[in-house]
Design a protein around this motif. Structure first.
Motif, PDB file in Angstrom:
ATOM      1  N   LYS A 146      47.549  27.166  42.583  1.00  0.00           N
ATOM      2  CA  LYS A 146      46.438  27.303  41.537  1.00  0.00           C
ATOM      3  C   LYS A 146      46.967  28.445  40.535  1.00  0.00           C
ATOM      4  N   TRP A 147      47.356  29.535  41.117  1.00  0.00           N
ATOM      5  CA  TRP A 147      47.767  30.510  39.998  1.00  0.00           C
ATOM      6  C   TRP A 147      49.070  30.184  39.294  1.00  0.00           C
ATOM      7  N   LYS A 176      49.997  27.265  38.391  1.00  0.00           N
ATOM      8  CA  LYS A 176      49.679  26.506  37.152  1.00  0.00           C
ATOM      9  C   LYS A 176      48.874  27.141  36.165  1.00  0.00           C
ATOM     10  N   TRP A 177      48.292  28.074  36.671  1.00  0.00           N
ATOM     11  CA  TRP A 177      47.390  28.875  35.711  1.00  0.00           C
ATOM     12  C   TRP A 177      48.189  29.811  34.762  1.00  0.00           C
ATOM     13  N   TYR A 178      49.269  30.492  35.122  1.00  0.00           N
ATOM     14  CA  TYR A 178      50.147  31.039  34.746  1.00  0.00           C
ATOM     15  C   TYR A 178      51.002  30.199  33.576  1.00  0.00           C
ATOM     16  N   GLN A 210      50.133  27.813  31.880  1.00  0.00           N
ATOM     17  CA  GLN A 210      49.558  27.459  30.703  1.00  0.00           C
ATOM     18  C   GLN A 210      49.667  28.466  29.583  1.00  0.00           C
ATOM     19  N   LYS A 240      41.405  33.934  29.092  1.00  0.00           N
ATOM     20  CA  LYS A 240      40.991  33.262  30.124  1.00  0.00           C
ATOM     21  C   LYS A 240      40.208  33.965  31.159  1.00  0.00           C
ATOM     22  N   GLU A 241      40.665  35.547  31.488  1.00  0.00           N
ATOM     23  CA  GLU A 241      40.167  36.240  32.396  1.00  0.00           C
ATOM     24  C   GLU A 241      40.203  37.605  31.981  1.00  0.00           C
TER      25      GLU A 241
END
Length: 337
Positions: free
Chosen positions: A184-185, A187-189, A191, A74-75
């Protein structure tokens, strides 16, 4: 020195057995004149598990969980960008440490500045809590009160710094980062963390130092840490204090509970059992007490048993992590810095 491995107690402190709270915490340490120790290091912890580590000696961010290697899906520049972030935070805390040393008139010798920063998110109520707490040489210094968007000074020497930070708008900015950007981070992690969805039942063993000692029920190798272990008699739960849930070297968890059976006739021991409950698993794991299967100092242990016991307890109690545990405990005991 390996200053990032297993974080003892962190799973217990962040998540309870029935909690739906998720957390992302970062434990940072800036040091001066500490032999064989980097000037700056941090470890990020997601839901009780270390996920990445950085120090100023290598200037690299390294994954601490296998699934973290997937973040580049994703990044693409994730690791490079976070290495630069680690460098920037290190420089900032280095300057902050110097200010604190001057303020406390302690400009010589070994000193440490410790930070716990992060957030908690309840996925049922959507409640969010943000944290930013600091300590100097192991003593409470300044903490953020995200509810009022102000700082709390633990000692008089910290008060001028508190005022300065508030005048520059740092309290408002930091509150936003801890309650919005951090979540935000988080929830990002999540996934990427397939482990959050997996369920692993433990290996349950009975341990006893000697024939007159309490019998310990030990469960190891389970995942996640939202679990409960207790003794039961004739199927009824006994009112005993639950044991602490500790992390293993492989990312799984362990816990234990003890019961004094010294006054119970040997023929009645079979009425007792050890019950393990894992969140998301409907059936309990019930292990009936069998005196012939109790491992003790009076009974020779096999090599494989000894190895498993040692590995299940592996944990490096490092400075970065120890500081985080102390700060987190203090906050949740309402002893705000």
């Amino acid at each position: 020195m390996n200053i990032c491995a297993v974080i003892i107690l962190m799973g217990t402190l962040v998540n309870g057995a029935t909690s739906t709270i998720h957390s992302l915490m970062e434990f940072e340490i800036s040091s001066t004149q500490v032999p064989n120790f980097p000037e700056f290091a941090f470890v990020a912890v997601l839901n009780g598990l270390p996920i990445q580590y950085y120090d100023s000696n290598t200037r690299r961010v390294v994954p601490k969980q296998e699934w973290m290697n997937r973040v580049t899906e994703k990044e693409a520049q994730y690791w490079e960008r976070n290495a630069q972030r680690g460098f920037n935070i290190g420089q900032m805390l280095k300057g902050y440490l110097e200010i604190v040393r001057q303020r406390l008139n302690q400009t010589e010798g070994l000193h440490l500045l410790q930070v716990m920063a992060g957030c908690e998110w309840d996925d049922e109520t959507d409640e969010i809590n943000g944290y930013y707490q600091t300590a100097f040489d192991g003593q409470d210094f300044i903490a953020l009160d995200s509810k009022t968007e102000t700082f709390v000074a633990a000692k008089s020497e910290a008060f001028p710094i508190k005022l300065q930070l508030e005048e520059t708008g740092e309290a408002v900015s930091l509150t936003y980062r801890m309650t919005h950007v951090c979540v935000k981070w988080l929830k990002w992690y999540m996934q990427f963390e397939d482990k959050l969805k997996r369920k692993e039942l433990p290996l349950v063993s009975f341990l006893q130092k000697c024939s007159s000692s309490p019998v310990t029920c030990h469960a190891t190798g389970f995942y996640p840490d939202r679990a409960l272990l207790f003794w039961a008699k004739d199927g009824e739960e006994l009112d005993e204090d639950p044991g602490e849930i500790l992390p293993n070297h492989d990312g799984t968890f362990q816990t234990s509970v003890s019961l004094d059976l010294s006054s119970v006739p040997a023929e009645d021991w079979k009425r007792y059992s050890c019950v393990f409950q894992l969140s998301g698993v409907t059936e309990d794991l019930i292990t009936r007490l069998d005196s012939s299967k109790i491992l003790s100092n009076e009974r020779k242990l096999s090599t494989s048993t000894i190895t498993a016991a040692v590995l299940s307890g592996v944990g490096v109690a490092v400075v970065v992590v120890t500081v985080g545990i102390v700060l987190y405990r203090r906050h949740h005991n309402n002893n705000v810095i």
